[in-house]
Design a protein around this motif. Structure first.
Motif, PDB file in Angstrom:
ATOM      1  N   HIS A 118       0.866  -1.178   0.000  1.00 47.27           N
ATOM      2  CA  HIS A 118       0.000   0.000   0.000  1.00 47.27           C
ATOM      3  C   HIS A 118       0.902   1.227   0.000  1.00 47.27           C
ATOM      4  N   PRO A 119       0.490   2.324  -0.600  1.00 50.72           N
ATOM      5  CA  PRO A 119       1.359   3.508  -0.655  1.00 50.72           C
ATOM      6  C   PRO A 119       1.867   3.974   0.708  1.00 50.72           C
ATOM      7  N   ARG A 120       1.038   3.817   1.746  1.00 50.13           N
ATOM      8  CA  ARG A 120       1.454   4.220   3.094  1.00 50.13           C
ATOM      9  C   ARG A 120       1.661   3.009   4.002  1.00 50.13           C
ATOM     10  N   ARG A 121       1.746   1.821   3.382  1.00 49.30           N
ATOM     11  CA  ARG A 121       1.999   0.566   4.110  1.00 49.30           C
ATOM     12  C   ARG A 121       0.911   0.291   5.136  1.00 49.30           C
ATOM     13  N   PHE A 122      -0.331   0.684   4.791  1.00 51.87           N
ATOM     14  CA  PHE A 122      -1.430   0.503   5.736  1.00 51.87           C
ATOM     15  C   PHE A 122      -2.730   0.326   4.975  1.00 51.87           C
ATOM     16  N   GLY A 123      -2.847  -0.802   4.289  1.00 50.55           N
ATOM     17  CA  GLY A 123      -4.063  -1.101   3.556  1.00 50.55           C
ATOM     18  C   GLY A 123      -5.154  -1.664   4.451  1.00 50.55           C
ATOM     19  N   LEU A 124      -6.229  -2.118   3.821  1.00 52.98           N
ATOM     20  CA  LEU A 124      -7.405  -2.598   4.550  1.00 52.98           C
ATOM     21  C   LEU A 124      -7.061  -3.707   5.541  1.00 52.98           C
ATOM     22  N   ALA A 125      -6.225  -4.675   5.132  1.00 53.05           N
ATOM     23  CA  ALA A 125      -5.896  -5.794   6.017  1.00 53.05           C
ATOM     24  C   ALA A 125      -5.147  -5.315   7.252  1.00 53.05           C
ATOM     25  N   CYS A 126      -4.276  -4.319   7.094  1.00 53.88           N
ATOM     26  CA  CYS A 126      -3.576  -3.745   8.249  1.00 53.88           C
ATOM     27  C   CYS A 126      -4.558  -3.048   9.182  1.00 53.88           C
ATOM     28  N   HIS A 127      -5.425  -2.242   8.610  1.00 53.53           N
ATOM     29  CA  HIS A 127      -6.371  -1.460   9.415  1.00 53.53           C
ATOM     30  C   HIS A 127      -7.293  -2.393  10.202  1.00 53.53           C
ATOM     31  N   LEU A 128      -7.814  -3.416   9.546  1.00 49.07           N
ATOM     32  CA  LEU A 128      -8.678  -4.367  10.233  1.00 49.07           C
ATOM     33  C   LEU A 128      -7.932  -5.103  11.336  1.00 49.07           C
ATOM     34  N   GLY A 129      -6.691  -5.503  11.050  1.00 45.00           N
ATOM     35  CA  GLY A 129      -5.917  -6.211  12.060  1.00 45.00           C
ATOM     36  C   GLY A 129      -5.635  -5.354  13.271  1.00 45.00           C
ATOM     37  N   VAL A 130      -5.246  -4.104  13.049  1.00 47.08           N
ATOM     38  CA  VAL A 130      -4.936  -3.208  14.161  1.00 47.08           C
ATOM     39  C   VAL A 130      -6.191  -2.921  14.989  1.00 47.08           C
ATOM     40  N   LEU A 131      -7.339  -2.714  14.339  1.00 44.56           N
ATOM     41  CA  LEU A 131      -8.564  -2.400  15.077  1.00 44.56           C
ATOM     42  C   LEU A 131      -9.079  -3.592  15.876  1.00 44.56           C
ATOM     43  N   THR A 132      -8.956  -4.791  15.320  1.00 43.66           N
ATOM     44  CA  THR A 132      -9.492  -5.979  15.989  1.00 43.66           C
ATOM     45  C   THR A 132      -8.471  -6.660  16.883  1.00 43.66           C
ATOM     46  N   GLY A 133      -7.181  -6.436  16.621  1.00 50.32           N
ATOM     47  CA  GLY A 133      -6.133  -7.158  17.330  1.00 50.32           C
ATOM     48  C   GLY A 133      -5.906  -8.560  16.814  1.00 50.32           C
ATOM     49  N   LEU A 134      -6.593  -8.935  15.729  1.00 48.35           N
ATOM     50  CA  LEU A 134      -6.493 -10.290  15.191  1.00 48.35           C
ATOM     51  C   LEU A 134      -5.436 -10.366  14.097  1.00 48.35           C
ATOM     52  N   PRO A 135      -4.771 -11.515  13.954  1.00 45.52           N
ATOM     53  CA  PRO A 135      -3.909 -11.706  12.789  1.00 45.52           C
ATOM     54  C   PRO A 135      -4.710 -11.506  11.507  1.00 45.52           C
ATOM     55  N   SER A 136      -4.105 -10.830  10.542  1.00 43.41           N
ATOM     56  CA  SER A 136      -4.814 -10.514   9.301  1.00 43.41           C
ATOM     57  C   SER A 136      -3.836 -10.491   8.143  1.00 43.41           C
ATOM     58  N   MET A 137      -4.361 -10.707   6.950  1.00 42.73           N
ATOM     59  CA  MET A 137      -3.547 -10.717   5.740  1.00 42.73           C
ATOM     60  C   MET A 137      -4.395 -10.277   4.560  1.00 42.73           C
ATOM     61  N   GLY A 138      -3.741  -9.780   3.535  1.00 42.72           N
ATOM     62  CA  GLY A 138      -4.432  -9.393   2.316  1.00 42.72           C
ATOM     63  C   GLY A 138      -4.106 -10.351   1.188  1.00 42.72           C
ATOM     64  N   VAL A 139      -5.120 -10.754   0.462  1.00 38.80           N
ATOM     65  CA  VAL A 139      -4.948 -11.532  -0.770  1.00 38.80           C
ATOM     66  C   VAL A 139      -5.710 -10.773  -1.847  1.00 38.80           C
ATOM     67  N   ALA A 140      -4.971 -10.045  -2.673  1.00 41.74           N
ATOM     68  CA  ALA A 140      -5.576  -9.137  -3.642  1.00 41.74           C
ATOM     69  C   ALA A 140      -5.554  -9.719  -5.043  1.00 41.74           C
ATOM     70  N   LYS A 141      -6.508  -9.288  -5.849  1.00 42.75           N
ATOM     71  CA  LYS A 141      -6.560  -9.724  -7.247  1.00 42.75           C
ATOM     72  C   LYS A 141      -5.566  -8.950  -8.100  1.00 42.75           C
ATOM     73  N   ASN A 142      -5.250  -7.728  -7.694  1.00 41.41           N
ATOM     74  CA  ASN A 142      -4.373  -6.858  -8.483  1.00 41.41           C
ATOM     75  C   ASN A 142      -3.186  -6.420  -7.644  1.00 41.41           C
ATOM     76  N   SER A 143      -2.084  -6.151  -8.327  1.00 41.94           N
ATOM     77  CA  SER A 143      -0.857  -5.798  -7.620  1.00 41.94           C
ATOM     78  C   SER A 143      -0.829  -4.317  -7.285  1.00 41.94           C
ATOM     79  N   MET A 144      -0.166  -3.988  -6.195  1.00 38.07           N
ATOM     80  CA  MET A 144       0.160  -2.608  -5.874  1.00 38.07           C
ATOM     81  C   MET A 144       1.677  -2.587  -5.671  1.00 38.07           C
ATOM     82  N   GLY A 145       2.406  -2.744  -6.777  1.00 38.19           N
ATOM     83  CA  GLY A 145       3.848  -2.851  -6.762  1.00 38.19           C
ATOM     84  C   GLY A 145       4.318  -3.527  -8.035  1.00 38.19           C
ATOM     85  N   GLU A 146       5.612  -3.637  -8.197  1.00 44.62           N
ATOM     86  CA  GLU A 146       6.195  -4.273  -9.375  1.00 44.62           C
ATOM     87  C   GLU A 146       6.561  -5.717  -9.052  1.00 44.62           C
ATOM     88  N   PHE A 147       6.454  -6.583 -10.069  1.00 46.86           N
ATOM     89  CA  PHE A 147       6.814  -7.983  -9.853  1.00 46.86           C
ATOM     90  C   PHE A 147       7.147  -8.646 -11.184  1.00 46.86           C
TER      91      PHE A 147
END
Length: 222
Positions: A118-147
């Motif tokens: 994520h541009p600020r290293r804080f996408g949806l999976a990070c935000h949800l994890g921080v708010l809930t305190g639960l382990p979280s991860m993102g599995v996206a259909k599209n890239s946000m970076g080079e590969f």
């Protein structure tokens, strides 16, 4: 489950960016000792065309059998503008409402979106994890970076990069199909996130958690 939100929901993109910058230092990119998720939740949001009505769905699966053990839906509205990198603020209020309707607290959250990729290293999976305190991860259909494209076989991967910084991985979840893009959300490391993604993709490109949450939220708007 109850979730405490330590900020007001923003009205402007500038306010939203400030929240991301304030909370991103809370992200933990390490897996807790002894972490063995028994239940895994998929989260997704559907939008009604031509309106600001949304439906958020959470589907909890048994991590081994992938049988459904719980689910919840919250239908609401979003007034936050559509801005790249700020999708969480369109989706989080409804997703949190759905999470609070669960009778089972999942051990892992799997988001149809980005974590630290994520541009600020804080996408949806990070935000949800921080708010809930639960382990979280993102599995996206599209890239946000080079590969570079990974090899064709299931399990092959290449790093997802911003310059020399590793944001996640392009992971081949099924042989011969387009990769998915895995990134850390909170309280999990990248190796483990990729292993969990593969476990949740026994037959299809996308995790079963995402597939079932997508179906449930679309049905809620039908």
């Amino acid at each position: 489950m109850q979730v405490r939100v330590p900020h007001e929901w923003p009205d402007t993109p500038e306010e939203a960016v400030a929240i991301q910058l304030r909370l991103r230092s809370l992200v933990e990119q390490a897996t807790p000792a002894g972490f063995e998720p028994r239940t895994v939740a998929g989260l997704d949001v559907a939008y009604e065309e031509g309106t600001n009505r949304v439906a958020a769905a959470v589907v909890v699966l048994d991590a081994d059998s992938l049988e459904q053990v719980d689910s919840a839906v919250a239908v609401g509205h979003t007034d936050f503008p559509y801005v790249s990198g700020l999708f969480a603020f369109r989706e989080l209020p409804s997703l949190l409402a759905a999470l609070e309707r669960l009778t089972v607290t999942p051990d892992l959250l799997v988001c149809d979106g980005q974590g630290v990729a994520h541009p600020r290293r804080f996408g949806l999976a990070c935000h949800l994890g921080v708010l809930t305190g639960l382990p979280s991860m993102g599995v996206a259909k599209n890239s946000m970076g080079e590969f570079e494209p990974p090899a064709a076989e299931r399990g092959a991967w290449t790093p997802l990069l911003d310059g020399e910084e590793v944001l996640g991985r392009a992971l081949r979840s099924q042989s011969g199909v387009k990769p998915v893009f895995v990134s850390v959300g909170h309280r999990i490391d990248l190796d483990r996130a990729c292993a969990e993604a593969l476990r949740l993709c026994p037959r299809y490109r996308l995790p079963e958690t995402t597939r079932r949450a997508d179906r449930l939220c679309r049905d809620a708007l039908a």
